[in-house]
Every structure is written in structure tokens, then in C-alpha cells.
Scaffold this active site. Structure first.
Site, PDB file in Angstrom:
ATOM      1  N   ARG A  82     -23.345 -57.228   9.880  1.00  0.00           N
ATOM      2  CA  ARG A  82     -22.141 -57.728  10.536  1.00  0.00           C
ATOM      3  C   ARG A  82     -21.328 -56.548  11.041  1.00  0.00           C
ATOM      4  NH1 ARG A  82     -16.620 -59.145   8.298  1.00  0.00           N
ATOM      5  NH2 ARG A  82     -15.613 -60.254  10.017  1.00  0.00           N
ATOM      6  N   HIS A 126     -12.019 -57.269  15.657  1.00  0.00           N
ATOM      7  CA  HIS A 126     -11.674 -56.849  14.286  1.00  0.00           C
ATOM      8  C   HIS A 126     -10.507 -55.878  14.372  1.00  0.00           C
ATOM      9  CE1 HIS A 126     -13.375 -56.399   9.987  1.00  0.00           C
ATOM     10  NE2 HIS A 126     -12.205 -55.798  10.002  1.00  0.00           N
ATOM     11  N   GLU A 171      -9.984 -62.413  10.476  1.00  0.00           N
ATOM     12  CA  GLU A 171      -8.775 -62.526   9.672  1.00  0.00           C
ATOM     13  C   GLU A 171      -7.474 -62.637  10.480  1.00  0.00           C
ATOM     14  OE1 GLU A 171      -8.770 -59.405   6.789  1.00  0.00           O
ATOM     15  OE2 GLU A 171     -10.410 -60.291   5.688  1.00  0.00           O
ATOM     16  N   ASN A 296     -13.810 -63.968   3.991  1.00  0.00           N
ATOM     17  CA  ASN A 296     -13.650 -62.619   3.440  1.00  0.00           C
ATOM     18  C   ASN A 296     -12.888 -62.772   2.128  1.00  0.00           C
ATOM     19  OD1 ASN A 296     -14.849 -61.723   5.732  1.00  0.00           O
ATOM     20  ND2 ASN A 296     -13.062 -60.638   6.546  1.00  0.00           N
ATOM     21  N   TYR A 298     -11.870 -61.051  -1.763  1.00  0.00           N
ATOM     22  CA  TYR A 298     -11.788 -59.872  -2.618  1.00  0.00           C
ATOM     23  C   TYR A 298     -11.184 -60.138  -3.976  1.00  0.00           C
ATOM     24  CZ  TYR A 298     -13.165 -57.203   1.459  1.00  0.00           C
ATOM     25  OH  TYR A 298     -13.857 -56.702   2.522  1.00  0.00           O
ATOM     26  N   GLU A 357     -17.341 -60.905   3.956  1.00  0.00           N
ATOM     27  CA  GLU A 357     -16.919 -59.660   3.299  1.00  0.00           C
ATOM     28  C   GLU A 357     -16.647 -59.925   1.824  1.00  0.00           C
ATOM     29  OE1 GLU A 357     -13.562 -57.552   4.958  1.00  0.00           O
ATOM     30  OE2 GLU A 357     -14.261 -57.913   7.010  1.00  0.00           O
TER      31      GLU A 357
END
Ligand code: IDE
Length: 453
Positions: A82, A126, A171, A296, A298, A357
Site C-alpha cells: 500500500r 495521503h 484518514e 487504520n 493503532y 495500517e
């Protein structure tokens, strides 16, 4: 901390294993061969904006080392990669003129990936908006929806038949919260009024690109959202209200309109007089159906009521009982399972998901030691989050793949090179790459379809 190998984590056949990067974070040479400047060229060269005065001028020198990095991907057994395209490399002014040399870089990269049997997953945007478009108002200018669709069309047509999976925008929340609300990211504005307008135009641009893709493109298209699940700090009503505001402002602000539900009600409470209504035709465009959604992920957060914390009036409570990464993010894998189940429900269970991600920043030395980079914390984070993802699949969530963030240590935006997320180490003095222990593990995970976990 390290879990034992039970062999119970075999992933479905066809599950796509890859790694992710972004143009400005790895390429360097951002003004080479006719490229135009982006807002990150400007922001990173603005004194005081970047930790240690770091810029993306060189980064991982991927613009020159892309062949070496594809070889790295084969050593990691990657099935997919990606990456994002620098809009201003391809269209220096963001609209009109095409820079053939800029397009040629991505042409070579994509052919190089395909030659090695690595599937290219291309993100149109991005965060690196052409500076020339920022001069015309950037995401505040409603014309950007057409500018973005025109840019998308250049790529859809150029790479038709070679790129099969497209992401429009990485995002929206970070673009708007970082770039227009709090100002920590380019272009560094601080206005709730601007944030509402920019957020709406980001969504409109996404919709316009999807529509244009249906006219000229081939393959699958989706958007990539960051979702950080919000857990209440207590059972006090004011903390639950704060949790709902935080969930609306980060996790629903963009998801709900994309799903045809319009903006969440709580946004009026969050933005007050800065909140505004928009025409229904905008929301129809925004909700143009897509083929997949990227997540994404985290960490989670545990917000409590905080009347002074503008504009959400919520503040995360540090969960000191768990480890935290170098970026201060709590390590709490079960929340990944919860988020995937939640997103599956929020998208009606009909939209295939991909973890586009996931990764963690830990301290690594600036250079390899005896040819190795030992990163036990990142190994543990990777193992436990892949297990959490597998648990979500077991709960019936349709997850098509996982892209580790990141292929390489790279420029962590305004934090510069201080935070290392790579499964491959980069010595930024020599540009030497060294696959970390986490990368070696990941290669084994891919080879064994997860059974090594
Ligand atoms: O911070 C690590 C990565 C970053 O390098 C990527 O370019 C970006 O796509 C990315 N998104 C997140 C998650 N979202 C987020 C939340 C708060 C602040 C900044 C990013 C982490 N990351």
C-alpha cells in the site's frame, strides 16, 4: 508479554498480507523531475513546525531506491504494498498540466511490484496537497472535489488493469483535525469553522472520485478511515456523554455521512456555532457506494469529561496498567477486535474491510548492531494485534487483508524521524535498510498463513 505459539491462528485462504507507506514520508526528492511543491514541503520548511527541523527532502530516498525496496518486500514475503501517490509530482499545480516524469516514477514502481507478484494498493491522497491548490483555498474551496476527481482520473486511466485496488483518501479525520482544527499538521490552520468546511469538501472529493472511477476506472475503490474506539472512563453520565462526543468527533464524523447517515447529532454540540448544514445533494455524492473500506488502527482511548478540552470537552485518561508506545499510545489489542466488529456493524456487514495500517513506534538504535535490529516490543505488538484481528474474523467480520505500518522507518510527519514504525530499520545517515526482528516474524506469519502465531 510474549504469547506462546498455539498454531490456532491460521488465516483464510486469499487473505492479503502487505505493508504500507506514504509518499511524503518515504520518497524524498519531492521537487525532482518537474514535481510541484506540496503543503508538506512548505510546512516542513517552516521554522518551528517540525521536531528537530526534520523535512521530507530526503526521507528514505525511496524515489531513487524503489528497486531495492521492492527487493526488501520480496524478502518480507509481502503479497501487497500500500503506497500513496504524490499529487503534485503528477500534477505540479494540482490541476491541468500533467508531469510525465512524475507519473513515470509510479509507472516504474507499479510494474516493478507486478513483476515480483506484489499487488499494488494505491492511495490517491495521503495528506500532501499540492501547494498551488492550497493557494486557491485547498480543502476550503468546494472546487477541490472536481480537482481531485480530475487527478484521480489521470491515475485510473494510466494504471488501469495494473492497479486493481484504490483508496481515495487516507484518514479524513487527521487531515481535518490536524490540518484545520488544531493546526499540528499541514496546512496548520486552527478553526472549527474551517474544519467543518474542509471536512465536508474532503468527503465531497471522495464521492466525486468514486463517481469518476465508475466512469473511467477498473477494479475496487474505497476510503481509509482511522478509528480509535472510545471506552468510558467511568459510569458517570458526564463521562459517557464525553465518550459519545469523542466517538462522534473522531469515529463518526466521516463514517456516518459515507454510510448515508449524515453528520452525527453530537457534532452540533461539539462545534456549536461552527457547525453548519449542507445541501442534501452533497450527502448523496458523499455516500456514493464503494467496494471496500480501509481501517487504520493503532490504539483505543478512555475519555473522561473535560469542560476545558476544546472543542470535544473530553480528555483521555492514561491507562497506566498497560504498555504505551513511543507515541504515547496504549497497547490494548482487544480493542482492535471490538473496532472491527463495530465497523462491520456500522457498515451493515456488506462492505469488505481491510486493516490498511497497524503498527507501533518503539525505540530502535540509529544503526543495526551485528547486522540485527532486535525489537521485542514491536514483535509482541504485531503478534497480539494479528491475533486480535483473527478473533474478529472468527466473529464473522469480513476482513480481506492486513497492511503493516510501516514497510520502512520514515518521516513521522511533524515528529520527524524521532518515531520509528518500520518493520525494516533505516539508518538515515547511510540509508541502509535492515529487516528488524518484527519484519522477520512478519515474513514467517505470511509464509505460514498465521500458523506461526
Ligand atoms: O502515526 C503513524 C501513522 C502515520 O505515519 C501515517 O501516515 C498515518 O496514516 C497514520 N494514521 C494513524 C492513526 N491516526 C492518528 C491519530 C491521531 C494522530 C495522528 C494519527 C497513525 N498513522
Amino acid at each position: 508479554m510474549t504469547s506462546k505459539n498455539t498454531g490456532n491462528y491460521r488465516f483464510p485462504e486469499g487473505f492479503l498480507w502487505g505493508a504500507a507507506t506514504a509518499a511524503y514520508q518515504i520518497e524524498g526528492s519531492s521537487m525532482a523531475d518537474g514535481a510541484g511543491a506540496s503543503i508538506w514541503d512548505r510546512f516542513s520548511h517552516t521554522p518551528g513546525m517540525m521536531l528537530n527541523g526534520d523535512t521530507g527532502d530526503v526521507a528514505c530516498d525511496h524515489y531513487n531506491r524503489w528497486r531495492e525496496d521492492i527487493d526488501l518486500m520480496t524478502r518480507l514475503n509481502l503479497q501487497a504494498y500500500r503506497f500513496s501517490v504524490s499529487w503534485s509530482r503528477v500534477m505540479p499545480e494540482g490541476r491541468g498540466r500533467i508531469n510525465d516524469q512524475g507519473l513515470a516514477f509510479y509507472d516504474r514502481l507499479i510494474d516493478g511490484l507486478l513483476e515480483k507478484g506484489i499487488e499494488p494498493l494505491c492511495t490517491l491522497y495521503h495528506w500532501d496537497l499540492p501547494a498551488a491548490l492550497d493557494d486557491r483555498g485547498g480543502w476550503l474551496n468546494p472546487d477541490i472535489a472536481d480537482w481531485f476527481a480530475d487527478y484521480g482520473q489521470v491515475l485510473f486511466e494510466k494504471f488501469k488493469g495494473r492497479v486493481k485496488t484504490w483508496g481515495t483518501i487516507n484518514e479524513p479525520w487527521v487531515i481535518v483535525d490536524g490540518g484545520y482544527l488544531h493546526g499540528a499538521l499541514a496546512p496548520g490552520h486552527k478553526s472549527a469553522f474551517e474544519a467543518m468546511i474542509a471536512g465536508h469538501n474532503v468527503l465531497r472529493a471522495h464521492g466525486a472520485a468514486v463517481k469518476r472511477f465508475r466512469e473511467v476506472g477498473e477494479g475496487q475503490i474505497g476510503i481509509v478511515l482511522n478509528i480509535e474506539p472510545k471506552y468510558p472512563a467511568s459510569d458517570k453520565p458526564e463521562d459517557e456523554a464525553a465518550r459519545k462526543r469523542a466517538e462522534a468527533q473522531m469515529n463518526r464524523w466521516f463514517l456516518d455521512p459515507l454510510m448515508g447517515r449524515g453528520y452525527p447529532e453530537e457534532l452540533k454540540d461539539v462545534y456549536g456555532e461552527a457547525y453548519r448544514e449542507f445541501p442534501q445533494e452533497d450527502f448523496d455524492l458523499i455516500a456514493t457506494p464503494t467496494d471496500w473500506m480501509g481501517l487504520n488502527w493503532y490504539t483505543r482511548s478512555v475519555p473522561e469529561n473535560a469542560p476545558d478540552a476544546w472543542p470535544v470537552r473530553a480528555r483521555p485518561v492514561k491507562q497506566i496498567q498497560h504498555a504505551h508506545t513511543e507515541t504515547g499510545w496504549e497497547v490494548y489489542p482487544p480493542a482492535l477486535t471490538d473496532t472491527l466488529v463495530w465497523l462491520h456493524e456500522q457498515t451493515g456487514g456488506k462492505l469488505p474491510l481491510m486493516v490498511t495500517e497497524n503498527g507501533s513506534a518503539w525505540y530502535d538504535p540509529p544503526h543495526a548492531i551485528d547486522g540485527r535490529i532486535q525489537d521485542p516490543m514491536r514483535v509482541d505488538y504485531l503478534k497480539n494485534h494479528l491475533k486480535a484481528l483473527h478473533d474478529a474474523i472468527g466473529k464473522g467480520v469480513d476482513i480481506r487483508g492486513y497492511m503493516a505500518w510501516s514497510l520502512l522507518d520514515n518521516l513521522e510527519w511533524s515528529l520527524g524521524y524521532s518515531k520509528r514504525f518500520g518493520i525494516t530499520h533505516v539508518n538515515f545517515l547511510t540509508q541502509e535498510r535492515t529487516i528488524k526482528d518484527s519484519g522477520l516474524l512478519y515474513a514467517e506469519v505470511i509464509k505460514t498463513h498465521g500458523e506461526v502465531l
